[in-house]
Design a protein around this motif. Structure first.
Motif, short mmCIF file in Angstrom:
data_model
loop_
_atom_site.label_atom_id
_atom_site.label_comp_id
_atom_site.label_asym_id
_atom_site.label_seq_id
_atom_site.Cartn_x
_atom_site.Cartn_y
_atom_site.Cartn_z
N LEU A 1 2.68 -7.66 4.69
CA LEU A 1 2.28 -6.35 4.07
C LEU A 1 3.01 -5.06 3.82
O LEU A 1 3.98 -4.93 5.04
CB LEU A 1 1.21 -5.55 4.97
CG LEU A 1 0.38 -4.67 4.80
CD1 LEU A 1 -0.34 -4.56 2.88
CD2 LEU A 1 -1.09 -4.83 5.97
N ALA B 1 -1.62 -0.16 11.52
CA ALA B 1 -0.40 -0.87 11.15
C ALA B 1 0.24 -1.56 12.33
O ALA B 1 0.49 -2.87 12.23
CB ALA B 1 0.97 0.27 11.14
N LEU C 1 4.63 -7.18 9.01
CA LEU C 1 4.15 -5.97 8.33
C LEU C 1 5.36 -5.28 7.80
O LEU C 1 6.34 -4.97 8.79
CB LEU C 1 3.31 -5.09 9.27
CG LEU C 1 3.25 -4.09 8.89
CD1 LEU C 1 1.62 -3.41 8.80
CD2 LEU C 1 3.80 -2.86 8.88
N ILE D 1 -5.47 -0.58 4.00
CA ILE D 1 -4.41 -0.96 4.76
C ILE D 1 -5.70 -2.18 5.80
O ILE D 1 -5.73 -3.25 5.19
CB ILE D 1 -3.42 -0.30 5.60
CG1 ILE D 1 -2.58 -0.19 5.47
CG2 ILE D 1 -3.63 -1.79 7.03
CD1 ILE D 1 -1.94 0.70 6.73
N ARG D 2 -6.98 -1.60 6.09
CA ARG D 2 -7.83 -2.27 6.21
C ARG D 2 -8.23 -2.80 5.09
O ARG D 2 -8.45 -4.13 5.30
CB ARG D 2 -9.07 -1.64 7.28
CG ARG D 2 -8.97 -1.10 8.39
CD ARG D 2 -9.32 -0.08 8.90
NE ARG D 2 -9.86 1.20 9.49
CZ ARG D 2 -9.91 2.03 9.59
NH1 ARG D 2 -10.18 2.44 8.58
NH2 ARG D 2 -8.79 3.00 10.49
N SER E 1 7.21 -1.70 7.55
CA SER E 1 7.10 -0.03 6.69
C SER E 1 8.45 1.08 6.99
O SER E 1 10.01 0.65 7.00
CB SER E 1 5.42 0.51 7.67
OG SER E 1 5.71 1.64 7.34
N VAL F 1 0.80 -1.11 0.25
CA VAL F 1 -0.13 -0.13 0.09
C VAL F 1 0.87 0.57 0.30
O VAL F 1 1.13 1.62 1.01
CB VAL F 1 -1.09 0.36 1.60
CG1 VAL F 1 -2.34 1.26 1.00
CG2 VAL F 1 -1.72 -1.10 1.36
N SER G 1 -2.25 5.96 10.48
CA SER G 1 -1.47 4.84 10.08
C SER G 1 -1.02 4.38 11.30
O SER G 1 -0.31 2.73 10.90
CB SER G 1 -0.46 5.36 9.18
OG SER G 1 -0.14 6.71 9.62
N PHE H 1 -4.39 5.94 3.04
CA PHE H 1 -3.40 4.84 3.73
C PHE H 1 -3.83 3.82 4.97
O PHE H 1 -4.31 2.53 4.21
CB PHE H 1 -2.53 5.71 4.54
CG PHE H 1 -1.08 5.44 3.93
CD1 PHE H 1 -0.67 3.80 3.53
CD2 PHE H 1 -0.30 6.64 4.00
CE1 PHE H 1 1.08 4.17 2.77
CE2 PHE H 1 0.89 6.17 3.27
CZ PHE H 1 0.98 5.13 2.41
N ALA I 1 -2.62 -4.54 11.90
CA ALA I 1 -2.00 -5.35 11.11
C ALA I 1 -0.98 -6.09 11.52
O ALA I 1 -1.26 -7.43 11.20
CB ALA I 1 -2.30 -4.96 10.03
N VAL J 1 3.46 -1.21 4.04
CA VAL J 1 2.92 -0.35 3.77
C VAL J 1 4.19 1.15 3.43
O VAL J 1 4.93 1.06 4.81
CB VAL J 1 2.31 0.11 5.17
CG1 VAL J 1 1.73 1.35 6.00
CG2 VAL J 1 0.83 -0.80 5.26
#
Ligand SMILES: [Zn+2]
Length: 422
Positions: A243, A257, A267, A232-233, A269, A204, A253, A228, A260, A245
């Motif tokens: 994932l 995050a 995740l 994400i959802r 990021s 994303v 966010s 964002f 998630a 981000v």
């Protein structure tokens, strides 16, 4: 009436814009400017040749300066009459879908331009100034191959640690650093490593900077209501293994995050932080609770980008007194020779050839989580990371100076950051 004109003292480095300069001598600037399109393409082709990240067109009182950002620094590459500057600005505005009439406030747009056989994406910002409109264009080559971890300058030992950790972890990996420190390139190269695994990977991003085969990439579009957190959802319903981000930039966010990362996926990021343990502070500043951070944060990669010496012209010198002092304050003795930039045709006289990353990898252990849950601050966490064997940024930076890849001048400012080398 008297006018005062202040001459622009910055030198024009014409070697960085050979095609543009050639057109200027071929067709001297005239008021009707029939060659604006050709000039714009030449400028973008010059930018592509020197791997410039941005083009700036900045009107002044006497002339318009054209600048390229190469390896993080802005270089003046041409000066044109004000009228020629207006034509170029108007051309880039139209190409980027921005209203061609005079603007009263800054506007953003995007478009594409083909130059020298390369199709470049442009993220354009136009802002009114007292001397006319200035334009900043961020250039993105979406077809550029994704760099491998080794290409970023990460040491073999760090690469293999990172790959092993990635293959066995769940939770959150954050790449930390200031703006422009190469965080996104690192995330992409991690994705490249993951691409070969039989796992589902979703990104994303804002914007999608490089397209990757076999990976689902979603671009957020706040104007159309896809933020964002919304994206994400929505992507979590696809149950990805990894994932990505683009950035944790605000409390919302951060919250999405962290939620998630608590669902069993990995995740990845980026976050704006000075060093690896600074990611904890940055998450706290974005409203994350200590227990949440302790539960999901697995790994932090801190990084900087510094300019790499041009191999064709680098030269050696014995360290100066101040350089000796710098090394001794870092707790090590200076090497006998230090490499310095010089400048040659291969590097357009800059002395540098692209940039290289400096890295610090911190894998959190049980004690680190315990400290975070109990509210330990950055100093305490940094001490623990060092005891755990984390190699600080500065240590990697010094290794690159000793290996003649970067001059000391590029890394001197890092001595105040985080842990001192052990
Ligand atoms: Zn050179």
């Amino acid at each position: 009436m008297f006018t005062t004109s202040i001459p622009n003292p910055r030198a024009v480095e014409t070697r960085l814009a050979p095609r543009f300069q050639k057109l200027l001598s071929k067709y001297p600037p005239t008021t009707d400017e029939p060659h604006t399109e050709e000039r714009a393409e030449a400028l973008v082709a010059d930018a592509v040749q020197w791997k410039a990240s941005d083009i700036h067109i900045e009107p002044g009182t006497m002339e318009t300066r054209i600048r390229l950002r190469v390896d993080g620094l802005l270089h003046d590459v041409a000066a044109v009459p004000i009228t020629s500057g207006h034509h170029l600005v108007a051309y880039f505005k139209t190409l980027s879908g921005i209203d061609a009439t005079a603007l009263s406030h800054p506007e953003h747009g995007h478009g594409r331009i083909e130059a020298g056989g390369t199709l470049m994406e442009m993220r354009t910002t136009v802002a009114p100034t007292p001397d006319g409109e200035m334009v900043g264009i961020r250039l993105l080559d979406t077809r550029r191959p994704v760099l491998r971890l080794a290409d970023l300058g990460m040491s073999d030992a760090d690469q293999s640690r990172l790959k092993t950790w990635l293959s066995e972890m769940q939770g959150m990996l954050l790449v930390c650093g200031p703006v422009g420190s190469g965080k996104t390139s690192t995330l992409y190269s991690l994705l490249h490593e993951l691409q070969t695994l039989p796992r589902s990977i979703i990104t994303v991003e804002d914007p999608v900077e490089s397209s990757l085969d076999g990976i689902t990439q979603i671009q957020v579009n706040a104007k159309r209501g896809l933020t964002f957190p919304d994206a994400i959802r929505a992507m979590l319903r696809l149950d990805p293994d990894f994932l990505l981000v683009g950035e944790i930039r605000d409390p919302e966010s951060a919250h999405v995050a962290i939620t998630a990362a608590g669902t069993g996926l990995t995740l990845l990021s980026t976050i704006h932080a000075r060093d690896a343990v600074g990611a904890v502070t940055a998450l706290r500043n974005n409203g994350a609770k200590d227990w949440e951070i302790g539960a999901c944060l697995e790994m932090c990669v801190s990084q900087r980008l510094v300019r790499r010496l041009c191999l064709h012209c680098r030269k050696t010198d014995a360290p100066t007194e101040s350089e000796h002092q710098w090394f001794s304050s870092a707790g090590i003795s200076a090497p006998e020779q230090l490499w310095q930039p010089k400048g040659c045709d291969a590097c357009a006289g800059t002395g540098f050839d692209g940039r290289i990353g400096i890295f610090e990898l911190w894998r959190l252990d049980g004690e680190a989580r315990h400290l975070i849950r109990n509210g330990a601050d950055g100093v305490e966490l940094a001490r623990h990371a060092l005891e755990q064997g984390t190699q600080p940024l500065l240590k990697d930076a010094i290794a690159k100076v000793v290996a003649a890849l970067v001059p000391l001048s590029e890394i001197r400012h890092l001595s105040g950051i985080g842990n001192q080398p052990g």
